[in-house]
Design a protein around this motif. Structure first.
Motif, short mmCIF file in Angstrom:
data_model
loop_
_atom_site.label_atom_id
_atom_site.label_comp_id
_atom_site.label_asym_id
_atom_site.label_seq_id
_atom_site.Cartn_x
_atom_site.Cartn_y
_atom_site.Cartn_z
N ARG A 4 48.16 -13.16 -20.11
CA ARG A 4 47.57 -11.82 -20.09
C ARG A 4 48.36 -10.87 -20.99
NH1 ARG A 4 52.11 -8.98 -19.07
NH2 ARG A 4 53.40 -10.07 -17.54
N ARG A 5 47.73 -9.73 -21.28
CA ARG A 5 48.38 -8.64 -22.00
C ARG A 5 47.65 -7.34 -21.68
NH1 ARG A 5 46.53 -9.93 -28.27
NH2 ARG A 5 44.27 -9.67 -27.99
N VAL A 6 48.34 -6.23 -21.81
CA VAL A 6 47.71 -4.92 -21.64
C VAL A 6 46.97 -4.60 -22.92
CG1 VAL A 6 48.10 -2.46 -21.30
CG2 VAL A 6 49.41 -4.12 -19.97
N LYS A 7 45.66 -4.47 -22.82
CA LYS A 7 44.84 -4.25 -24.02
C LYS A 7 44.69 -2.77 -24.34
CE LYS A 7 40.60 -5.81 -26.24
NZ LYS A 7 39.36 -6.62 -26.09
N ASN A 8 44.65 -1.93 -23.31
CA ASN A 8 44.52 -0.48 -23.52
C ASN A 8 45.58 0.20 -22.68
OD1 ASN A 8 43.87 2.20 -23.73
ND2 ASN A 8 41.66 1.89 -23.55
N SER A 9 46.65 0.66 -23.35
CA SER A 9 47.77 1.26 -22.63
C SER A 9 47.58 2.74 -22.34
CB SER A 9 49.06 1.07 -23.44
OG SER A 9 48.94 1.70 -24.72
N THR A 10 46.49 3.33 -22.84
CA THR A 10 46.25 4.76 -22.62
C THR A 10 45.30 5.02 -21.47
OG1 THR A 10 44.44 4.81 -24.23
CG2 THR A 10 46.68 5.25 -25.05
N SER A 11 44.61 3.99 -21.00
CA SER A 11 43.65 4.19 -19.91
C SER A 11 44.39 4.25 -18.57
CB SER A 11 42.63 3.05 -19.89
OG SER A 11 43.27 1.82 -19.61
N TYR A 129 54.16 -2.29 -23.37
CA TYR A 129 53.90 -3.27 -22.33
C TYR A 129 54.10 -4.68 -22.88
CZ TYR A 129 51.86 0.50 -19.57
OH TYR A 129 51.67 1.66 -18.87
N ASN A 130 54.55 -5.58 -22.02
CA ASN A 130 54.80 -6.94 -22.44
C ASN A 130 53.50 -7.71 -22.67
OD1 ASN A 130 56.59 -9.28 -22.83
ND2 ASN A 130 55.60 -10.07 -20.99
N GLN A 131 53.51 -8.56 -23.70
CA GLN A 131 52.43 -9.53 -23.92
C GLN A 131 52.97 -10.90 -23.51
OE1 GLN A 131 49.90 -8.90 -27.56
NE2 GLN A 131 51.69 -7.77 -28.26
N ASN A 158 53.73 -13.23 -28.79
CA ASN A 158 53.39 -12.16 -29.73
C ASN A 158 54.44 -11.06 -29.80
OD1 ASN A 158 50.86 -12.87 -30.97
ND2 ASN A 158 49.92 -12.65 -28.95
N ASP A 159 55.36 -11.02 -28.83
CA ASP A 159 56.47 -10.08 -28.88
C ASP A 159 57.73 -10.72 -29.44
OD1 ASP A 159 54.94 -8.04 -27.70
OD2 ASP A 159 55.41 -8.76 -25.69
N PHE A 160 57.66 -12.02 -29.76
CA PHE A 160 58.80 -12.78 -30.27
C PHE A 160 59.98 -12.75 -29.30
CE2 PHE A 160 56.28 -11.41 -33.92
CZ PHE A 160 55.98 -12.63 -34.49
N LEU A 354 48.59 -4.32 -30.51
CA LEU A 354 48.50 -5.74 -30.17
C LEU A 354 48.87 -6.64 -31.34
CD1 LEU A 354 45.22 -5.79 -28.04
CD2 LEU A 354 47.59 -5.57 -27.26
N ASN A 355 49.05 -6.06 -32.51
CA ASN A 355 49.44 -6.80 -33.69
C ASN A 355 50.81 -7.42 -33.45
OD1 ASN A 355 50.31 -7.61 -36.24
ND2 ASN A 355 49.35 -5.88 -37.28
N SER A 356 50.95 -8.73 -33.69
CA SER A 356 52.22 -9.40 -33.41
C SER A 356 53.36 -8.90 -34.29
CB SER A 356 52.06 -10.92 -33.57
OG SER A 356 51.67 -11.23 -34.88
#
Length: 376
Positions: A4-11, A129-131, A158-160, A354-356
């Protein structure tokens, strides 16, 4: 695999995207190339539930039904990948699980299955947020009886972040295939840091193994940021044929390389597999395909009759920003399977969180083939 990942951190609450891949017995969900191209044939049933609700008081986050993305009738599996979004408050922490039954006949244990992941939406010290990692394993790995194999667990983060691989040992995470319940060869060893499993099979038949991948804030931290489960099968067989040289990947794109592309871009690659045993031929390709991926039938290289080639096509889109792993291996007519080869297909959008390779106010990012050793 469920990640999982947080797709929209502003909502408010947060929009969390779940990526899942599952493989099933082909007879349960028979799939065709035409259905994959159409993208409308769905496989799987039941839901991912939250056994305790945790801090979110959510009972179900979504269904495991996903579009069919690949199949192999010889190996009798069908696989699929899908994404869905659900909403939870920031700083939520809870477990979500998919459980049912039953495993097919295994050498050791089996019965019910359970796959569990952890949903964690706290904000990291750097303000993001962590991916969670993405893990990709072939649905079936064919092994000769008695040789020692080093099986790589294929991970992309994606966060290396630093990550490790560990055995699963609680019923909610692994049900009938937890490590404590399995009678594995005494030489079996999982290198947690390198995510490589050493396995020397001595009994013919199928094994099912359950691991999880943990990622961490930095090189010294111990509490994991996420738990990403992966379960896969080993098919151990015996043969009187003495040649055990596996099919060898010799494609134009080196293994483990990353190919960067933008949304809407189509890439085409020619992949080649060489058969090493005399008089053997390529009979099938075992693969795990990301959504949006298609391939041609294999054909003989006109310049080398021991080499088979196939074309693969992949189109990036906005739902696939970040790394997408495509893994495959050839199987020859005397049942030798090659090592899994994985290619990373990284969809990039400038100034997207979300760009790695995202950096605030970035104006440039890689395109095309990038070596796994590239550092700047």
């Amino acid at each position: 695999m469920i990640t999982r990942r947080v797709k929209n951190s502003t909502s408010n609450p947060l929009a969390v995207e779940t990526l899942q891949r599952h493989a099933w017995n082909y007879s349960w969900w028979p799939c065709t190339t035409g259905q994959i191209t159409a993208g409308s044939y769905m496989i799987g049933s039941e839901s991912i539930i939250c056994p305790s609700g945790g801090s979110s008081n959510i009972s179900t986050i979504g269904t495991v039904v996903v579009p069919c993305t690949g199949f192999n009738q010889i190996e009798s599996y069908v696989s699929g990948e899908g994404r869905f979004t659900f909403r939870v408050p920031s700083s939520s922490l809870f477990r979500a699980a998919f459980n049912s039954s039953a495993w097919f006949s295994l050498v050791t244990d089996g019965g019910a299955w359970s796959v569990a992941t952890e949903i964690n939406t706290y904000i990291r010290p750097r303000g993001r947020y962590n991916q969670a990692p993405i893990v990709t394993m072939l649905p079936i790995i064919r092994l000769h009886r008695f040789p020692t194999y080093n099986i790589k667990i294929n991970v992309a983060d994606n966060d290396f972040d630093r990550y490790t691989c560990i055995w699963l040992n609680t019923s909610q995470e692994c049900a009938g295939v937890c490590r404590y319940a399995l009678a594995l060869p005494v030489t079996t060893f999982l290198n947690e840091a390198s995510c490589v499993l050493r396995f020397r099979p001595v009994t013919i038949g199928y094994y099912a193994l359950a691991l999880t991948v943990l990622d961490f804030e930095n090189d010294t931290s111990t509490p994991p940021l996420s738990h990403v489960p992966i379960q896969f099968t080993l098919n151990v067989w015996d043969s009187k044929i003495t040649c055990s040289l596996p099919p060898l990947y010799i494609g134009d794109v080196p293994a483990d390389q990353c190919i960067f592309l933008v949304s809407g871009q189509l890439i085409t690659m020619v992949l080649r597999i060489q058969i090493q045993c005399p008089n053997a031929t390529l009979t099938s390709i075992i693969g795990l395909y990301p959504a949006g991926f298609t391939q041609s039938a294999a054909y003989t290289d006109p310049y080398n009759r021991t080499t088979n080639a196939f074309n693969v096509y992949y189109t990036g889109n906005l739902n696939k920003v970040g790394q997408n792993l495509f893994c495959f291996a050839g199987v020859d007519s005397i049942d030798n399977q090659g090592d899994a080869t994985c290619l990373c297909l990284s969809v990039q959008i400038a100034q997207d969180s979300l760009n790695s390779l995202y950096v605030s106010n970035a104006t440039r990012f890689p395109m095309g083939l990038v070596s796994k050793y590239q550092s700047n």
